[in-house]
Motif scaffolding. Sequence first.
Motif, short mmCIF file in Angstrom:
data_model
loop_
_atom_site.label_atom_id
_atom_site.label_comp_id
_atom_site.label_asym_id
_atom_site.label_seq_id
_atom_site.Cartn_x
_atom_site.Cartn_y
_atom_site.Cartn_z
N HIS A 108 0.83 -1.19 0.00
CA HIS A 108 0.00 0.00 0.00
C HIS A 108 0.88 1.25 0.00
N PRO A 109 0.33 2.41 -0.35
CA PRO A 109 1.15 3.62 -0.47
C PRO A 109 1.65 4.20 0.86
N GLU A 110 0.99 3.89 1.98
CA GLU A 110 1.46 4.41 3.26
C GLU A 110 2.89 3.96 3.52
N THR A 111 3.68 4.84 4.12
CA THR A 111 5.10 4.56 4.36
C THR A 111 5.36 4.16 5.80
N TYR A 166 -14.63 4.53 8.81
CA TYR A 166 -13.56 3.55 8.86
C TYR A 166 -13.88 2.36 7.97
N LYS A 167 -12.90 1.96 7.18
CA LYS A 167 -13.00 0.78 6.35
C LYS A 167 -11.80 -0.11 6.65
N TYR A 168 -12.05 -1.38 6.92
CA TYR A 168 -10.99 -2.30 7.31
C TYR A 168 -10.30 -2.96 6.13
N ASP A 169 -10.89 -2.85 4.95
CA ASP A 169 -10.37 -3.63 3.83
C ASP A 169 -8.97 -3.21 3.41
N LYS A 170 -8.56 -1.97 3.70
CA LYS A 170 -7.20 -1.54 3.36
C LYS A 170 -6.25 -1.66 4.54
N ARG A 171 -6.73 -1.35 5.73
CA ARG A 171 -5.85 -1.39 6.90
C ARG A 171 -5.51 -2.82 7.32
N SER A 172 -6.47 -3.72 7.26
CA SER A 172 -6.26 -5.08 7.76
C SER A 172 -5.10 -5.81 7.09
N PRO A 173 -4.94 -5.73 5.75
CA PRO A 173 -3.77 -6.38 5.14
C PRO A 173 -2.45 -5.79 5.63
N GLU A 174 -2.42 -4.50 5.92
CA GLU A 174 -1.21 -3.89 6.45
C GLU A 174 -0.88 -4.47 7.83
#
Length: 207
Positions: free
Chosen positions: A42-45, A84-92
């Motif tokens: 994902h793009p977050e660093t 809040y959506k978990y679909d992007k945070r959870s894989p991280e």
Amino acid sequence: KHTERAFTWLKADYPYQIGTPPVGILSKYPIVSSEILHLADHPETQQRAIIKFNEQEVVIYNMQATGPWLSRSKKLRFLKIPVYKYDKRSPEIQDLVQRVERETLPVIVAGDFNMTDETQDYDRVQKVMQDAFRKSGWGFGFTWPHGWELKLLLKRSNWRLNYPVFRIDYIWYSKHWGAKSSSVLEATESDHLPVGAELILLNEARL
């Protein structure tokens, strides 16, 4: 996260620094190596560094998870609501947990997780590390929002929210550590309140 000025202010006390503001790790101890991460691609660093604490190498993760996105209210079109959506945070989070499980050195993970301690993602992290504030802090530990500009929600508003109601910033540690104390610190220029913890490397000197 830190601003350019914060990096400059803290240089005397934390001479070892890596990263480019607003993301970086500042240390009193030598940084042996470091790398930039993008958990789950994902793009977050994020950052991972190995620091030499006395004669012991320890692993530090600087964490920034994907935050909530803003959606417009169906009834009040001028209002944006954080959802809040978990679909992007959870894989991280899952990527982080898997990395920590492979580490053989003492580990500390700190940063903005954009999750509360009531989420499934919190439980996933808790299975492999300890939450410093939960172990040695007092109170609710709310860190966000503080100084958050309401114009992000209301186009014509200059108000700031200064009443944190969520705990989304954490310091986690592996079984190699013990937590002596943890607290929410005084406000900085961020819209998050900083957190601090005093950790003890078991069978070693105080960190």
